[in-house]
Design a protein around this motif. Structure first.
Motif, PDB file in Angstrom:
ATOM      1  N   GLY A  42       8.735   1.580   1.349  1.00 36.29           N
ATOM      2  CA  GLY A  42       8.537   0.221   1.832  1.00 36.29           C
ATOM      3  C   GLY A  42       8.768   0.088   3.319  1.00 36.29           C
ATOM      4  O   GLY A  42       8.085  -0.696   4.000  1.00 36.29           O
ATOM      5  N   ALA A  45       5.720   1.166   4.982  1.00 35.24           N
ATOM      6  CA  ALA A  45       4.691   0.145   4.781  1.00 35.24           C
ATOM      7  C   ALA A  45       4.895  -1.003   5.764  1.00 35.24           C
ATOM      8  O   ALA A  45       3.926  -1.514   6.346  1.00 35.24           O
ATOM      9  CB  ALA A  45       4.718  -0.362   3.345  1.00 35.24           C
ATOM     10  N   LYS A  49       2.400  -2.182   8.693  1.00 34.48           N
ATOM     11  CA  LYS A  49       1.947  -3.571   8.809  1.00 34.48           C
ATOM     12  C   LYS A  49       2.163  -4.097  10.228  1.00 34.48           C
ATOM     13  O   LYS A  49       1.308  -4.803  10.783  1.00 34.48           O
ATOM     14  CB  LYS A  49       2.682  -4.445   7.796  1.00 34.48           C
ATOM     15  N   GLU A  69      -1.750   1.303   6.399  1.00 34.43           N
ATOM     16  CA  GLU A  69      -0.979   0.218   5.782  1.00 34.43           C
ATOM     17  C   GLU A  69      -1.195   0.183   4.277  1.00 34.43           C
ATOM     18  O   GLU A  69      -0.234   0.105   3.494  1.00 34.43           O
ATOM     19  CB  GLU A  69      -1.352  -1.133   6.393  1.00 34.43           C
ATOM     20  N   GLU A  73       1.650   0.939   1.377  1.00 38.19           N
ATOM     21  CA  GLU A  73       1.938  -0.131   0.426  1.00 38.19           C
ATOM     22  C   GLU A  73       1.814   0.384  -1.007  1.00 38.19           C
ATOM     23  O   GLU A  73       2.585  -0.016  -1.890  1.00 38.19           O
ATOM     24  CB  GLU A  73       0.999  -1.315   0.651  1.00 38.19           C
ATOM     25  N   GLU A  86      -2.626  -1.731  -5.670  1.00 43.42           N
ATOM     26  CA  GLU A  86      -2.553  -1.200  -4.304  1.00 43.42           C
ATOM     27  C   GLU A  86      -3.464   0.012  -4.134  1.00 43.42           C
ATOM     28  O   GLU A  86      -4.085   0.187  -3.077  1.00 43.42           O
ATOM     29  CB  GLU A  86      -1.110  -0.831  -3.951  1.00 43.42           C
TER      30      GLU A  86
END
Length: 228
Positions: A42, A45, A49, A69, A73, A86
Motif C-alpha cells: 500500500g 501504491a 499515486k 499506480e 494498487e 484491481e
C-alpha cells in the motif's frame, strides 16, 4: 474500412492478448500460484499515486505512471474480489497503452478479395521513392480507394498526434498539420479557408494564450487524471 481494422482498435489488441494467453497455456499448461499480494505494498501504491498527481500537474503524465499506480494498487489487495477488480483495471490500462502504441504506428489491416490481410499505412507521396533510394528492400505501395482515403487519414491523424504526445518534439506538429490539411482537402477546404475558419473561431471564442483551465463540476470527474 471496418472499425476493427483501424490501428489501436480494442478488438485487435484483445485478439493479440488472447493469442498470447493461448500460447502461454500451450507452453506451461494451467498454472496456480499464491497471489503474493500484501497490505505492505500500500505504501508503494500511495507513492505511485502521488507520482501520478505530480506528473499530471507538471504536464508530464505517462503511461508508465498510470500503469505503475494500478499495478501497486493490485499488489496491495488481499481480498479476492477487490484484487480481481484491481487486476482488471491494471490489464485495462495495459491494453489502452498498447492501443496508444498502435495508433502511433498508424498501420491498418487491408483485406484483399482473396481474404488475405496485410498491414499497411498511409505515407507521404515521396516515401516509397525515398525507401527505394536507400538501397534496401524495394517499397511496394498502392493508391488508396476513394472510400478508404479519409479513414486512412484519420488513422494518420492519431499516429502523428500520438508521436507528438509521446516525444514532445515540436517537429511532429508539422506532420500533424500536413495531415490536417489533407483531411480538410477531402472536405473541399484549402489551407487559406481553413485558416480563415480558425481565425474566425479565435475571434469568437479566443485562443489558448491565457492558459485558462475550466474547473468542471466534481460529479463529472471520475478518477482525476487517470484514463480508466
Amino acid at each position: 474500412m471496418n472499425t476493427e481494422d483501424v490501428a489501436g482498435s480494442l478488438q485487435a489488441v484483445l485478439a493479440d492478448v488472447a493469442a498470447e494467453r493461448d500460447a502461454q497455456d500451450r507452453l506451461w499448461g494451467v498454472q496456480e500460484f499464491p497471489d503474493g499480494s500484501a497490505p505492505e505494498y500500500g505504501e508503494r501504491a500511495d507513492e505511485a499515486k502521488r507520482d501520478v498527481a505530480a506528473a499530471w500537474s507538471r504536464g508530464e503524465l505517462t503511461w508508465r505512471h498510470i500503469l505503475t499506480e494500478e499495478f501497486y494498487e493490485a499488489l496491495a489487495e488481499t481480498d479476492p474480489e477487490r484484487l480481481r477488480t484491481e487486476l482488471i483495471q491494471t490489464a485495462a490500462v495495459a491494453v489502452k497503452w498498447v492501443q496508444s502504441l498502435d495508433r502511433r504506428g498508424g498501420a491498418t489491416l487491408h483485406r484483399s478479395r482473396s481474404g488475405a490481410t496485410k498491414r499497411e499505412k498511409l505515407v507521404r507521396d515521396r516515401i516509397p521513392e525515398i525507401i527505394d533510394g536507400t538501397g534496401g528492400t524495394a517499397a511496394r505501395s498502392r493508391t488508396a480507394q476513394d472510400g478508404e482515403y479519409e479513414s486512412l487519414l484519420r488513422v494518420k491523424l492519431y499516429e502523428e498526434a500520438g508521436e507528438y504526445v509521446a516525444s514532445g518534439n515540436p517537429a511532429e506538429l508539422a506532420d500533424l498539420l500536413e495531415v490536417i490539411h489533407a483531411l480538410a482537402a477531402t472536405h473541399g477546404i484549402n489551407p487559406a479557408e481553413l485558416e480563415r475558419q480558425r481565425a474566425a473561431k479565435a475571434e469568437e471564442r479566443g485562443g489558448f494564450g491565457r492558459r485558462l483551465v475550466l474547473r468542471l463540476p466534481t460529479d463529472v470527474v471520475a478518477d482525476g487524471p487517470l484514463t480508466r
